[in-house]
Scaffold this motif. Sequence first.
Motif, PDB file in Angstrom:
ATOM      1  N   SER A 105       1.644 -14.477  77.328  1.00  0.00           N
ATOM      2  CA  SER A 105       2.983 -14.011  76.996  1.00  0.00           C
ATOM      3  C   SER A 105       3.759 -13.503  78.198  1.00  0.00           C
ATOM      4  O   SER A 105       4.973 -13.370  78.133  1.00  0.00           O
ATOM      5  CB  SER A 105       2.897 -12.886  75.961  1.00  0.00           C
ATOM      6  OG  SER A 105       2.451 -11.700  76.584  1.00  0.00           O
TER       7      SER A 105
ATOM      8  N   LEU B  85       7.774 -11.276  74.026  1.00  0.00           N
ATOM      9  CA  LEU B  85       7.542 -12.718  73.909  1.00  0.00           C
ATOM     10  C   LEU B  85       8.685 -13.412  73.184  1.00  0.00           C
ATOM     11  O   LEU B  85       9.075 -14.533  73.519  1.00  0.00           O
ATOM     12  CB  LEU B  85       6.219 -12.967  73.179  1.00  0.00           C
ATOM     13  CG  LEU B  85       5.761 -14.419  73.014  1.00  0.00           C
ATOM     14  CD1 LEU B  85       5.573 -15.068  74.382  1.00  0.00           C
ATOM     15  CD2 LEU B  85       4.468 -14.482  72.227  1.00  0.00           C
TER      16      LEU B  85
ATOM     17  N   LYS C 239       8.402  -8.129  81.119  1.00  0.00           N
ATOM     18  CA  LYS C 239       8.070  -9.529  81.341  1.00  0.00           C
ATOM     19  C   LYS C 239       7.722  -9.727  82.803  1.00  0.00           C
ATOM     20  O   LYS C 239       8.462  -9.328  83.696  1.00  0.00           O
ATOM     21  CB  LYS C 239       9.236 -10.429  80.963  1.00  0.00           C
ATOM     22  CG  LYS C 239       8.910 -11.914  81.109  1.00  0.00           C
ATOM     23  CD  LYS C 239      10.040 -12.784  80.616  1.00  0.00           C
ATOM     24  CE  LYS C 239       9.672 -14.256  80.746  1.00  0.00           C
ATOM     25  NZ  LYS C 239      10.763 -15.141  80.278  1.00  0.00           N
TER      26      LYS C 239
END
Length: 340
Positions: free
Chosen positions: A15, A141, A182
């Motif tokens: 992810s 995600l 992220k």
Amino acid sequence: MSNAAANHAPNQIQSNAAITAIGSYVPERRMTNSDLEKLVDTNDEWIVRRTGIHERRIAAEHEFTSDLCIAAIQDMIDRYAVSVDDVDYIIVATTTPNAVVPGVASLVQTRFGIVSCGAVDVQAACAGFASSIQLANGLILSGMCRKILVIGGETLSKVTDYTDRATCILFGDGAGAILMEKDTAGSGGVTAMYSTTDGSLGHQVYLSGLAPSIGEHPLQQNGRLVQNGQEVYKWAITQVSEGITNMLTQYGIQPDDIDWFVPHSANMRIVDAICERTGIAKERALTSMGDYGNTSAASIPLALDRAVRVGLVKPGQLVLLYGFGGGLTQAGVLIRWSMQ
């Protein structure tokens, strides 16, 4: 999530939702085993042999879970020079909130003045921190969030019965916080998740609330944590061991692939038994119960942060976080570590 995970080919999940900063906090007051000898019929040798706990930290009368969580976040900010001003979501795992409403996450939001973010408390007891990472992973995600605060915090001393020698030796207070973002470099992140629950055993660990019973099982209405230690122990060493094995099997991971195993620090006998049954080397288990006791949702981030501080956890390593407890529920997250 175990059923969903089974539909994925081994090692298919990546992810890129990675931990980018971590912090922790424990109260100043120490309660040693010798201190407990003055309260109940117990002794240091018995406690250490049965649990591995030497002492635990106890929140001051004016300290509550939000205070511990805020201090853990501030520790993270100070150490990593990160900002939480642009956090999209705050997730706090706790069984001991300041109040039922508002949630601890809302108190964290207002303390740091974070604008336009979601805030939610997760009540999954000792599996709460790993469950919260799973939720944060899904939000990142999906692309709906970029930056999420995940905190595990508890003030279990405020709900511990210090006349019950079977439980009062176990619990302590503390908090740990991580920042999840992220990983644009693609070098790390969540690679596997697993969850399962057996609610039929929920009465084995409880903190009473509005209902007088759970199904046919009456609850003690004293506002204190109640645990059937023998039944929880049997469940943990059998069902949690099976859950971990199932998780690794579903994703094609061997026990020797795990660089660091961070289980919920329930007690050392349980951790040792789980390692033996799953094939994960005991030397790779990171725990926090020795100095902090069983801190429920805070135990995993406290153990993880201690290892990070001394440089044990390195980029590229596989780290398995696995929580289990009240519900009875268990949740695991496997992370490819990328934080320097």
